[in-house]
Design a protein around this motif. Structure first.
Motif, PDB file in Angstrom:
ATOM      1  N   GLN A 178      -0.426  11.488   3.784  1.00  0.00           N
ATOM      2  CA  GLN A 178      -0.915  12.249   4.938  1.00  0.00           C
ATOM      3  C   GLN A 178      -0.607  13.725   4.738  1.00  0.00           C
ATOM      4  O   GLN A 178       0.559  14.124   4.723  1.00  0.00           O
ATOM      5  CB  GLN A 178      -0.259  11.753   6.235  1.00  0.00           C
ATOM      6  CG  GLN A 178      -0.798  12.437   7.483  1.00  0.00           C
ATOM      7  CD  GLN A 178      -0.129  11.946   8.757  1.00  0.00           C
ATOM      8  OE1 GLN A 178       1.011  11.485   8.748  1.00  0.00           O
ATOM      9  NE2 GLN A 178      -0.844  12.038   9.874  1.00  0.00           N
ATOM     10  N   TYR A 190       0.049   5.237   1.296  1.00  0.00           N
ATOM     11  CA  TYR A 190      -0.867   6.183   1.899  1.00  0.00           C
ATOM     12  C   TYR A 190      -0.226   7.571   1.864  1.00  0.00           C
ATOM     13  O   TYR A 190       1.003   7.703   1.907  1.00  0.00           O
ATOM     14  CB  TYR A 190      -1.154   5.826   3.363  1.00  0.00           C
ATOM     15  CG  TYR A 190      -2.156   4.720   3.576  1.00  0.00           C
ATOM     16  CD1 TYR A 190      -1.782   3.385   3.473  1.00  0.00           C
ATOM     17  CD2 TYR A 190      -3.483   5.015   3.886  1.00  0.00           C
ATOM     18  CE1 TYR A 190      -2.708   2.373   3.685  1.00  0.00           C
ATOM     19  CE2 TYR A 190      -4.413   4.002   4.107  1.00  0.00           C
ATOM     20  CZ  TYR A 190      -4.015   2.687   4.004  1.00  0.00           C
ATOM     21  OH  TYR A 190      -4.939   1.684   4.214  1.00  0.00           O
ATOM     22  N   PHE A 217       0.838  -1.192   0.000  1.00  0.00           N
ATOM     23  CA  PHE A 217       0.000   0.000   0.000  1.00  0.00           C
ATOM     24  C   PHE A 217       0.877   1.247   0.000  1.00  0.00           C
ATOM     25  O   PHE A 217       1.994   1.251   0.518  1.00  0.00           O
ATOM     26  CB  PHE A 217      -0.874   0.044   1.273  1.00  0.00           C
ATOM     27  CG  PHE A 217      -1.697  -1.183   1.521  1.00  0.00           C
ATOM     28  CD1 PHE A 217      -1.134  -2.306   2.086  1.00  0.00           C
ATOM     29  CD2 PHE A 217      -3.044  -1.193   1.209  1.00  0.00           C
ATOM     30  CE1 PHE A 217      -1.897  -3.447   2.325  1.00  0.00           C
ATOM     31  CE2 PHE A 217      -3.820  -2.320   1.458  1.00  0.00           C
ATOM     32  CZ  PHE A 217      -3.238  -3.437   2.014  1.00  0.00           C
ATOM     33  N   GLY A 237      -5.542  12.794   8.701  1.00  0.00           N
ATOM     34  CA  GLY A 237      -5.284  11.363   8.768  1.00  0.00           C
ATOM     35  C   GLY A 237      -4.698  10.861   7.460  1.00  0.00           C
ATOM     36  O   GLY A 237      -4.454  11.630   6.530  1.00  0.00           O
ATOM     37  N   LEU A 238      -4.447   9.570   7.394  1.00  0.00           N
ATOM     38  CA  LEU A 238      -3.869   8.982   6.194  1.00  0.00           C
ATOM     39  C   LEU A 238      -4.955   8.629   5.190  1.00  0.00           C
ATOM     40  O   LEU A 238      -6.047   8.197   5.576  1.00  0.00           O
ATOM     41  CB  LEU A 238      -3.090   7.711   6.562  1.00  0.00           C
ATOM     42  CG  LEU A 238      -1.678   7.891   7.102  1.00  0.00           C
ATOM     43  CD1 LEU A 238      -1.674   8.501   8.491  1.00  0.00           C
ATOM     44  CD2 LEU A 238      -0.941   6.552   7.100  1.00  0.00           C
ATOM     45  N   PHE A 283       3.818  -0.119   8.683  1.00  0.00           N
ATOM     46  CA  PHE A 283       4.131   1.101   7.948  1.00  0.00           C
ATOM     47  C   PHE A 283       5.620   1.384   7.950  1.00  0.00           C
ATOM     48  O   PHE A 283       6.328   1.100   8.919  1.00  0.00           O
ATOM     49  CB  PHE A 283       3.400   2.292   8.572  1.00  0.00           C
ATOM     50  CG  PHE A 283       1.932   2.344   8.254  1.00  0.00           C
ATOM     51  CD1 PHE A 283       1.015   1.696   9.066  1.00  0.00           C
ATOM     52  CD2 PHE A 283       1.472   3.045   7.152  1.00  0.00           C
ATOM     53  CE1 PHE A 283      -0.343   1.739   8.779  1.00  0.00           C
ATOM     54  CE2 PHE A 283       0.116   3.100   6.858  1.00  0.00           C
ATOM     55  CZ  PHE A 283      -0.790   2.438   7.671  1.00  0.00           C
ATOM     56  N   LEU A 303      -1.389  -3.683   9.284  1.00  0.00           N
ATOM     57  CA  LEU A 303      -0.464  -3.091   8.339  1.00  0.00           C
ATOM     58  C   LEU A 303       0.800  -2.685   9.067  1.00  0.00           C
ATOM     59  O   LEU A 303       0.748  -2.194  10.194  1.00  0.00           O
ATOM     60  CB  LEU A 303      -1.075  -1.859   7.677  1.00  0.00           C
ATOM     61  CG  LEU A 303      -2.255  -2.073   6.751  1.00  0.00           C
ATOM     62  CD1 LEU A 303      -2.711  -0.738   6.174  1.00  0.00           C
ATOM     63  CD2 LEU A 303      -1.913  -3.038   5.629  1.00  0.00           C
ATOM     64  N   LEU A 348      -5.604   6.432   1.533  1.00  0.00           N
ATOM     65  CA  LEU A 348      -5.058   5.415   0.649  1.00  0.00           C
ATOM     66  C   LEU A 348      -4.897   5.966  -0.755  1.00  0.00           C
ATOM     67  O   LEU A 348      -5.842   6.499  -1.343  1.00  0.00           O
ATOM     68  CB  LEU A 348      -5.979   4.197   0.620  1.00  0.00           C
ATOM     69  CG  LEU A 348      -5.533   3.039  -0.266  1.00  0.00           C
ATOM     70  CD1 LEU A 348      -4.253   2.403   0.291  1.00  0.00           C
ATOM     71  CD2 LEU A 348      -6.629   1.997  -0.388  1.00  0.00           C
ATOM     72  N   PHE A 382       3.498   7.324   3.036  1.00  0.00           N
ATOM     73  CA  PHE A 382       3.828   6.117   3.777  1.00  0.00           C
ATOM     74  C   PHE A 382       3.589   4.884   2.914  1.00  0.00           C
ATOM     75  O   PHE A 382       2.514   4.719   2.328  1.00  0.00           O
ATOM     76  CB  PHE A 382       2.961   6.003   5.036  1.00  0.00           C
ATOM     77  CG  PHE A 382       3.246   7.038   6.079  1.00  0.00           C
ATOM     78  CD1 PHE A 382       2.556   8.238   6.082  1.00  0.00           C
ATOM     79  CD2 PHE A 382       4.205   6.819   7.056  1.00  0.00           C
ATOM     80  CE1 PHE A 382       2.811   9.208   7.048  1.00  0.00           C
ATOM     81  CE2 PHE A 382       4.464   7.784   8.024  1.00  0.00           C
ATOM     82  CZ  PHE A 382       3.769   8.981   8.009  1.00  0.00           C
TER      83      PHE A 382
END
Lengths: 111, 113
Positions: free
Chosen positions: B38, B36, B34, B43-44, B103, B101, B46, B90
């Motif tokens: 931010q 992501y 993944f 927040g993060l 990170f 997950l 996708l 991330f």
């Protein structure tokens, strides 16, 4: 547009006080995650739940932290007593391994 | 155990330039991968994900990533960066048989006009 909500957005408290953070996951999501983000440690998973049952809380300091899901629409993370090293941004996320939707976070400062 | 490495802590690019953010993972089987993003104070979100199939995956906001098993990499790319892409990115890998997950430490992207 469904989203994860978190309250409070900001919290300043004094060492020794109890802190409770709340999260409302997206309706229909049965998995809820709690993360902590700091400059030093990055993004750490504290705990996660599926169908309201805790599946893994190995990332959480057990002596002062507790996480619960009283019902499917509410997850709580509690710190008692709080310490300055708990200062961080705490994120809630809901979804699954395929996609996690993050809330905006609670910024906690413990003085 | 699975792990993710993002070797670049901070990257600066000019608006309109191409971008590549590096991500290396450690995992025995085919991983779930993944990216992501931010934005400050948020927040993060996708950007994209890879589970199987075509190794070049397209995401939101014009981003793409390529899974290279031989290099254990999943680098994020964008052909032309916009000032609004300034954020922290991330990379993450799904942990074995769980919803967890793992990170990476993140790469902060700064975009100059």
């Amino acid at each position: 547009d469904a989203r994860v909500t978190q309250t409070p957005r900001d919290k300043v408290t004094e060492m020794g006080q109890e802190v409770t953070m709340r999260c409302q996951p997206i309706l229909g999501h049965n998995t809820v995650f709690w993360y902590r983000q700091t400059m030093m440690q990055g993004l750490e998973l504290l705990a996660y739940f599926r169908n309201r049952a805790p599946l893994d809380d190995s990332g959480m300091p057990k002596d002062r932290f507790s996480a619960e899901m009283p019902d499917a629409t509410l997850a709580t993370l509690k710190i008692q007593p709080s310490e300055p090293r708990d200062s961080a941004v705490y994120f809630c996320a809901s979804g699954s391994a395929e996609t996690q939707y993050f809330g905006p976070g609670t910024r906690l400062l413990v003085l | 155990a699975q792990s993710v490495t993002q070797p670049d802590i901070h990257i600066t690019v000019s608006e309109g330039a191409s971008l590549e953010l590096r991500c290396n993972y450690s995992y025995g089987a085919t991983p779930y991968l993944f990216w992501y993003v931010q934005s400050p104070g948020q927040g993060l979100q996708l950007l994209l994900k890879y589970f199987s199939g075509d190794t070049l995956v397209q995401g939101i906001k014009g981003f793409e990533a390529e899974f290279k098993r031989s290099q254990s990499s999943f680098n994020l790319r964008k052909p032309s960066v916009h000032w609004s892409d300034a954020a922290e990115y991330f990379c993450a890998v799904g942990a074995d048989h769980t919803d967890k997950l793992i990170f990476g430490t993140g790469t902060r992207l700064q975009v100059f006009p």
